[in-house]
Design a protein around this motif. Structure first.
Motif, PDB file in Angstrom:
ATOM      1  N   THR A   1      -5.258   4.604 -13.088  1.00 45.37           N
ATOM      2  CA  THR A   1      -6.556   4.269 -12.513  1.00 45.37           C
ATOM      3  C   THR A   1      -7.076   2.975 -13.142  1.00 45.37           C
TER       4      THR A   1
ATOM      5  N   HIS B   1       0.852  -1.180   0.000  1.00 43.70           N
ATOM      6  CA  HIS B   1       0.000   0.000   0.000  1.00 43.70           C
ATOM      7  C   HIS B   1       0.890   1.234   0.000  1.00 43.70           C
ATOM      8  N   ALA B   2       0.632   2.144  -0.925  1.00 47.01           N
ATOM      9  CA  ALA B   2       1.430   3.370  -1.030  1.00 47.01           C
ATOM     10  C   ALA B   2       1.034   4.357   0.059  1.00 47.01           C
TER      11      ALA B   2
ATOM     12  N   ARG C   1       4.653   5.536 -12.935  1.00 45.00           N
ATOM     13  CA  ARG C   1       3.431   6.339 -12.837  1.00 45.00           C
ATOM     14  C   ARG C   1       2.320   5.510 -12.232  1.00 45.00           C
ATOM     15  N   TRP C   2       1.301   6.184 -11.712  1.00 46.44           N
ATOM     16  CA  TRP C   2       0.092   5.538 -11.224  1.00 46.44           C
ATOM     17  C   TRP C   2      -0.946   5.562 -12.336  1.00 46.44           C
TER      18      TRP C   2
ATOM     19  N   GLN D   1       0.886   9.532  -3.271  1.00 47.49           N
ATOM     20  CA  GLN D   1       0.707   9.376  -4.714  1.00 47.49           C
ATOM     21  C   GLN D   1       1.914   9.894  -5.486  1.00 47.49           C
TER      22      GLN D   1
ATOM     23  N   TRP E   1      -5.000  -6.443  -8.175  1.00 47.37           N
ATOM     24  CA  TRP E   1      -5.395  -5.084  -7.775  1.00 47.37           C
ATOM     25  C   TRP E   1      -6.685  -4.668  -8.477  1.00 47.37           C
TER      26      TRP E   1
ATOM     27  N   VAL F   1       5.571   9.709  -6.924  1.00 52.82           N
ATOM     28  CA  VAL F   1       6.524   8.670  -7.300  1.00 52.82           C
ATOM     29  C   VAL F   1       7.877   9.335  -7.506  1.00 52.82           C
TER      30      VAL F   1
END
Length: 80
Positions: A27, A7-8, A24-25, A11, A52, A13
């Motif tokens: 969605t 778990h980050a 990158r994140w 947000q 996930w 990076v």
């Protein structure tokens, strides 16, 4: 090969060495739309993404993508 989940805490990076070129994140909507291109569905990295994605309880990722492999532009897939 091993794969892990975590778990980050943020947000943001930060790339701290030269091992990764980009991070990158994304969605679930972006993943379902094909952004980014995903690894082959038999890989550990795909399994982690699938775990996930499917945790949201919506349609499973494999149902959305079908039985796809790497596109030809990513070094695999069908050749014409």
């Amino acid at each position: 090969m091993l794969g892990f989940t975590a778990h980050a805490l943020t947000q943001t990076v930060e790339l701290r060495d030269d091992e990764l070129e980009d991070a990158r994140w994304f969605t679930r909507s972006e993943v379902a739309a094909g952004v980014p291109l995903l690894p082959p569905n038999q890989s550990i990295s795909f399994s982690l993404i699938e775990h996930w994605f499917d945790a949201a309880g919506e349609r499973p990722l494999r149902q959305i993508l079908g039985d796809t492999s790497w596109p030809a532009s990513r070094g695999g897939g069908a050749k014409s």
